[in-house]
Design an enzyme around this catalytic site. Sequence first.
Site, PDB file in Angstrom:
ATOM      1  N   CYS A 167       0.817  -1.214   0.000  1.00  0.00           N
ATOM      2  CA  CYS A 167       0.000   0.000   0.000  1.00  0.00           C
ATOM      3  C   CYS A 167       0.853   1.267   0.000  1.00  0.00           C
ATOM      4  CB  CYS A 167      -0.951   0.003   1.188  1.00  0.00           C
ATOM      5  SG  CYS A 167      -0.103   0.041   2.762  1.00  0.00           S
ATOM      6  N   CYS A 204     -38.129 -45.731 -43.431  1.00  0.00           N
ATOM      7  CA  CYS A 204     -38.010 -46.065 -44.845  1.00  0.00           C
ATOM      8  C   CYS A 204     -37.395 -47.461 -44.944  1.00  0.00           C
ATOM      9  CB  CYS A 204     -37.114 -45.050 -45.558  1.00  0.00           C
ATOM     10  SG  CYS A 204     -36.562 -45.600 -47.179  1.00  0.00           S
ATOM     11  N   CYS A 223     -51.800 -39.847 -49.655  1.00  0.00           N
ATOM     12  CA  CYS A 223     -52.076 -41.238 -49.969  1.00  0.00           C
ATOM     13  C   CYS A 223     -50.968 -42.146 -49.457  1.00  0.00           C
ATOM     14  CB  CYS A 223     -52.242 -41.412 -51.468  1.00  0.00           C
ATOM     15  SG  CYS A 223     -50.680 -41.197 -52.327  1.00  0.00           S
ATOM     16  N   CYS A 229     -33.748 -41.064 -49.933  1.00  0.00           N
ATOM     17  CA  CYS A 229     -33.164 -42.004 -50.895  1.00  0.00           C
ATOM     18  C   CYS A 229     -34.086 -42.221 -52.102  1.00  0.00           C
ATOM     19  CB  CYS A 229     -32.843 -43.330 -50.218  1.00  0.00           C
ATOM     20  SG  CYS A 229     -34.303 -44.228 -49.663  1.00  0.00           S
TER      21      CYS A 229
END
Lengths: 548, 160
Positions: A163, A323, A336, A344
Amino acid sequence: MDSEEDFMSQMSSDDENMNYDSGDALSDADGMSDPIPPQGMPPSANIYPDFDEDYDQPDPDFDLTSKDLEKTKKQAHIVPFNVYDPADIQKQQDGMINEVNMILDMTKEDAAIMLRYFKWNKERLLEDYMDRPEHVLEAAGLNTTTAKPPKLETIPGFMCDICCEDDDGLESFALKCGHRYCVDCYRQYLKQKIKDEGEAARIQCPSDGCGRILDSKSLDILVTSDLVERYNELLHRTYVENKDNYKWCPAPDCPNAIECGVKKNQLNQIVPTVECHCGNRFCFGCPNPDHQPAPCELVKKWLKKCADDSETANWISANTKECPKCQSTIEKNGGCNHMTCRKCKYEFCWMCMGLWSEHGTSWYNCNRFEERSGSDARDAQAKSRVSLERYLHYYNRYANHEQSARLDKDIALKTEKKMVQLQSASGMSWIEVQYLNSASQSLQTCRQTLKWTYAFAFYLQRNNLTEIFEDNQKDLEMAVENLSEMFEKPIVELSDQKLKVDIMDKTAYCNKRRVILLEDTANNLAQGKWLFNGDLNMGSSSSGTSRR
Amino acid sequence: MSTKRISKEYAELSQAPPDGYTVTLPPSESLHTWHITLRPPPATAFHPGVFGILMTLPTDYPFKPPVIKFVTRTYHPNITNDSLGNVCLAILKPENWKPSTKIAAVLEAVRNLMIEPQPDDPLEERIADEYRNDRPEWEKKVKFHVEKYASEPPVFPAGP
């Protein structure tokens, strides 16, 4: 938990069982779900599996009959452990410090610093110190030594390097290294280190490049008692954290530490569940709460799988198909049955999963059966569905027990109130209503076990052992559900003496079924008899067991 | 409590700055913000650049380390190559900082970092790789940066 169960039926404490009972009860059927070994047990006795549970120091006055010995046989699902409170931890540290203090003829403060530097490995400290004392002292931060005890001093003409104050009468302090700073700066420095940075064992002298470690005597001179307290707490922490076979109890605000000798490489043969004095049950081998009978590795895999899958798995199962060609998951959101995979470009029928071109003229009207491509695709799909369904089967039961345990816990919180009401409704004494507490404890513990049996079963291959396991699981589950039902009955019915006896019996039965299940799994685990399926690769470090 | 120390350090550094440095305080601001310019020595790739360094001293300086940032863009493994200009310096890490460490020592460390970058402890991984494996290319880019950003005296941002 033990103390509550003491009220049940004829049960007495472990020690009494051992020394006075005629030995008619089976070792695993005493209704004590988790005895805690006495404090006096030496840590060196904790080597699995050749331990004798908590009866390894029989009083020489009692002659153990062979039946007693049979009874004191270890339980495979219980690992030996010790619980230490802060005073015990302090005592252990003091003991080691005194020893080093005597052997090496250094002050206790220095001995403490040395021990911390060596992470409380006394043997290594002594060995290294004997080899090259200067080097070790230097490394531990004890390099320069002057004999003066630490004290505050006022030195004429002194200026603090931190200090830059140089008032007359400025009090200053220096560690044994001689780097002197004013008391205010020293205090500020220590406060920041201890409070903000949580440092204790390795606080160095504030001087740039000086490795001298602050000792506790100097600390006492410098800081207020609350900081000293915090400092000591941090030292405790490093003590426990430095020891491989120690762990803090993870319960909030619990100050205790647990010692358990189970090593990392034993974890696929043992599930080291320990219980703190505060009642918290947790696994010593991983950061999770008690997960018996499932081993740590399995638990880790399972939790990861659940985090990855469970949220979406249900929805996927209900709304999508894969898939047949590239296995991409597809949601049909209208239109549908002529599907073209975006990925793919494979064209197929949503109904039969067959190749669309094989539909011939029956466009948009799938009523076909038994075409090769369709049935193959359905097979493949069915397979992946089965694996998902299998997972969901186990997951749902796992999650259900978790949920029920949470609900039971809510009820347990209300149990106390219920017990008071019951006292006034039936005229029973406080001790006479303790059975409700035991029942609630037992419910929670058993649910916890049941929950993990499902994760365990998910990874098991089908064989005779698995069937025995599932029988045990079923028995425990039925008992728990029965108890749960009785437990939730209104006060009016609870005051019936017969129900009380039923609940007590069922509680004891649940505890017994749980122990049987855990014993069976733990024994087989220790002997490497379980065959796990491909998802789980355990046993890489199993020691010469019969696992393939 | 830190004013006396900071004033003393400032007085010393502004009167006798270390090699290549000038130290000033921005007008009408506290002692806690310093404007520092560094001219790295001729032997380095950063010569003849002029680099601005903004140093902030926390309120609990010297118990907490100062914070330094390069206001001039710098192509250096240990300085972020952006408008923040953060610097990675071992001496400034809380676990290494000692209250008795002086700003002069920090400036010394920064200059050493310009002379000898530490590619093993990088803030800019890519620049560190280049420094290690393709020194001529690195030096070329440093020159380019110096010409583009560090040829004029630095402009420090206005006060906080």
